[in-house]
Design a protein around this motif. Structure first.
Motif, PDB file in Angstrom:
ATOM      1  N   PRO A 134     -55.118  99.549  41.392  1.00 27.55           N
ATOM      2  CA  PRO A 134     -54.615  99.427  40.082  1.00 27.55           C
ATOM      3  C   PRO A 134     -53.982  97.942  39.727  1.00 27.55           C
ATOM      4  CG  PRO A 134     -53.984 101.716  40.396  1.00 27.55           C
ATOM      5  CD  PRO A 134     -54.378 100.971  41.777  1.00 27.55           C
ATOM      6  N   LYS A 155     -49.698 103.445  32.143  1.00 24.23           N
ATOM      7  CA  LYS A 155     -51.017 104.037  32.171  1.00 24.23           C
ATOM      8  C   LYS A 155     -50.922 105.501  32.457  1.00 24.23           C
ATOM      9  CE  LYS A 155     -53.004  99.988  30.777  1.00 24.23           C
ATOM     10  NZ  LYS A 155     -53.242  99.126  31.920  1.00 24.23           N
ATOM     11  N   LYS A 157     -54.424 107.975  33.265  1.00 24.93           N
ATOM     12  CA  LYS A 157     -55.548 108.090  33.296  1.00 24.93           C
ATOM     13  C   LYS A 157     -56.225 109.557  33.817  1.00 24.93           C
ATOM     14  CE  LYS A 157     -56.287 104.048  31.717  1.00 24.93           C
ATOM     15  NZ  LYS A 157     -56.640 103.569  30.204  1.00 24.93           N
ATOM     16  N   ASP A 158     -56.966 110.162  33.028  1.00 24.26           N
ATOM     17  CA  ASP A 158     -57.627 111.372  33.664  1.00 24.26           C
ATOM     18  C   ASP A 158     -58.766 110.985  34.618  1.00 24.26           C
ATOM     19  OD1 ASP A 158     -55.650 112.800  32.152  1.00 24.26           O
ATOM     20  OD2 ASP A 158     -57.021 112.724  30.381  1.00 24.26           O
ATOM     21  N   TYR A 159     -58.970 112.031  35.735  1.00 25.55           N
ATOM     22  CA  TYR A 159     -60.187 111.664  36.585  1.00 25.55           C
ATOM     23  C   TYR A 159     -60.611 112.996  36.747  1.00 25.55           C
ATOM     24  CZ  TYR A 159     -58.701 106.681  37.668  1.00 25.55           C
ATOM     25  OH  TYR A 159     -58.668 105.549  37.344  1.00 25.55           O
ATOM     26  N   MET A 168     -63.328 108.179  36.131  1.00 26.66           N
ATOM     27  CA  MET A 168     -61.852 108.052  35.063  1.00 26.66           C
ATOM     28  C   MET A 168     -62.875 108.477  33.735  1.00 26.66           C
ATOM     29  SD  MET A 168     -60.193 104.701  33.423  1.00 26.66           S
ATOM     30  CE  MET A 168     -59.606 104.098  34.904  1.00 26.66           C
ATOM     31  N   HIS A 171     -62.510 106.691  27.644  1.00 23.67           N
ATOM     32  CA  HIS A 171     -61.191 106.416  26.958  1.00 23.67           C
ATOM     33  C   HIS A 171     -61.494 105.184  26.073  1.00 23.67           C
ATOM     34  CE1 HIS A 171     -61.183 104.201  30.706  1.00 23.67           C
ATOM     35  NE2 HIS A 171     -60.322 103.507  30.146  1.00 23.67           N
ATOM     36  N   PRO A 173     -60.261 101.392  25.466  1.00 28.50           N
ATOM     37  CA  PRO A 173     -59.498 100.377  26.620  1.00 28.50           C
ATOM     38  C   PRO A 173     -58.217  99.966  26.005  1.00 28.50           C
ATOM     39  CG  PRO A 173     -61.589  99.571  25.588  1.00 28.50           C
ATOM     40  CD  PRO A 173     -61.520 100.958  25.167  1.00 28.50           C
ATOM     41  N   SER A 189     -65.794 104.334  30.302  1.00 27.50           N
ATOM     42  CA  SER A 189     -65.755 105.236  31.507  1.00 27.50           C
ATOM     43  C   SER A 189     -66.151 104.245  32.839  1.00 27.50           C
ATOM     44  CB  SER A 189     -67.014 106.144  31.472  1.00 27.50           C
ATOM     45  OG  SER A 189     -66.957 107.157  32.522  1.00 27.50           O
ATOM     46  N   GLU A 200     -69.086 100.722  35.823  1.00 25.47           N
ATOM     47  CA  GLU A 200     -68.270 100.769  34.171  1.00 25.47           C
ATOM     48  C   GLU A 200     -69.121 100.738  33.186  1.00 25.47           C
ATOM     49  OE1 GLU A 200     -64.553  98.582  32.269  1.00 25.47           O
ATOM     50  OE2 GLU A 200     -65.146  97.767  34.295  1.00 25.47           O
ATOM     51  N   THR A 309     -54.563 113.628  36.563  1.00 24.31           N
ATOM     52  CA  THR A 309     -54.009 112.516  35.663  1.00 24.31           C
ATOM     53  C   THR A 309     -53.174 111.803  36.429  1.00 24.31           C
ATOM     54  OG1 THR A 309     -53.988 114.122  33.502  1.00 24.31           O
ATOM     55  CG2 THR A 309     -52.678 112.039  33.547  1.00 24.31           C
ATOM     56  N   ARG A 311     -50.919 108.298  36.825  1.00 26.05           N
ATOM     57  CA  ARG A 311     -49.868 107.566  36.049  1.00 26.05           C
ATOM     58  C   ARG A 311     -49.333 106.177  37.095  1.00 26.05           C
ATOM     59  NH1 ARG A 311     -49.228 112.723  34.445  1.00 26.05           N
ATOM     60  NH2 ARG A 311     -49.026 112.957  31.994  1.00 26.05           N
TER      61      ARG A 311
END
Length: 314
Positions: A134, A155, A157-159, A168, A171, A173, A189, A200, A309, A311
């Motif tokens: 990241p 951040k 983000k759900d994976y 991911m 969501h 951006p 996504s 992406e 999730t 972070r």
């Protein structure tokens, strides 16, 4: 959680316990399709020489057929799909693919609109770390039009697991103003699929942009990174002539950070992985190990990734 380190990728051990490139086992996954080159670079009746996974190859196009022949005389499976030439690299002589290459289902008739590439002085695992870290974006690719280390945000983000990798979930951006070029109400996504695909998808009700980052291992110490774009957005076609002014320096930043990493390795530099910031690469390692274990044990692959999730601040 703290942001991941902005230093070059750590010297990670390969999944079989050895260093990438050590001895005969170079830790590159085989029995996989790899992108050899963009289809536009292989003209009808012409040949193209290249090295893929340490194998010297000659590609040739005849009408609608693409062939791949190793220097040893062995024929490898090759095909063209969505504007890319794929070659299947077998683990052993005679192994044939069970499935076709991954399909991206790109917009605009799956026609490649733009390609840029660079040669990274590193193993494919290290190149993958660069895609998954990241902190890579704001520190390695700092830019007024992209992001910088001075605009870090918390951040979450759900994976979820996806085929040979993880995704991911869609969501809105929050980082880059570039996304807004296709209009409002944007969703994004991002999927990663082993051995080296970052996919992406950016879309709204009217348009879609698909950016695929492709890692192609030349050998244990060299990897080609390609940015491939598909779109159905007229405004991107208009600005395409100046796109290389941004994408070329972008990829050269990757080259520079990987070159710095090699300097660190010369002094025996070590690395560490920090959750949540490095969880994506931890998953990468676990998936790679599961692939090799499943093959060795003659059983089906079971994705070790569970929904989560993550972070970080980036």
């Amino acid at each position: 959680m703290p942001a991941a380190s902005a230093s070059p990728a750590p010297a990670f051990a390969s999944e079989d316990g050895g260093r990438p490139g050590a001895g005969a086992n170079d830790a590159i996954l085989r029995d996989f399709w790899y992108v050899a080159l963009p289809a536009r670079e292989l003209k009808t009746g012409r040949t193209k020489s290249l090295t893929l996974c340490g194998i010297e190859l000659e590609l040739k196009r005849e009408a609608s057929t693409v062939t791949a022949t190793a220097k040893t005389g062995e024929s490898l499976q090759a095909t063209e799909q969505e504007g890319l030439i794929w070659v299947y690299v077998p683990e052993a002589h005679g192994h044939a693919p069970d499935v076709p290459p991954p399909a991206f289902n790109g917009p605009g008739g799956a026609r490649v609109q733009f390609v840029e590439e660079a040669h990274l002085p590193c193993h494919i695992d290290d190149a993958a770390y660069g895609l998954l870290d990241p902190a890579h974006g704001p520190y390695v690719h700092a830019s007024p039009i992209w992001r910088s280390s001075k605009t870090l945000k918390d951040k979450a983000k759900d994976y979820e697991p996806s085929e040979l990798g993880f995704t991911m979930v869609p969501h809105a951006p929050v980082n880059s103003k570039l996304y807004n070029i296709i209009g409002g109400s944007i969703r994004v996504s991002i999927a990663f699929r082993l051995p080296g695909l970052r996919i992406e998808r950016i879309w709204n009700e009217k348009h879609t942009v698909l950016g695929v980052t492709v890692l192609t291992p030349v050998d244990a110490n060299r990897t080609i990174i390609r940015q491939v774009f598909y779109w159905d957005t007229p405004v991107l076609t208009v600005i395409k002539p100046i796109a290389r002014l941004f994408t070329r320096p972008f990829l050269q930043q990757d080259v520079r950070i990987m070159a710095l990493r090699q300097q660190g390795l010369a002094f025996g530099a070590k690395g560490m992985l920090i959750r949540d910031a490095d969880q994506l690469f931890i998953w990468y390692q676990r998936i790679k190990k599961e692939i090799t274990d499943a093959r060795a044990q003659g059983r089906a692959f079971v994705n070790p990734v569970k929904p989560a999730t993550l972070r970080w601040r980036t």
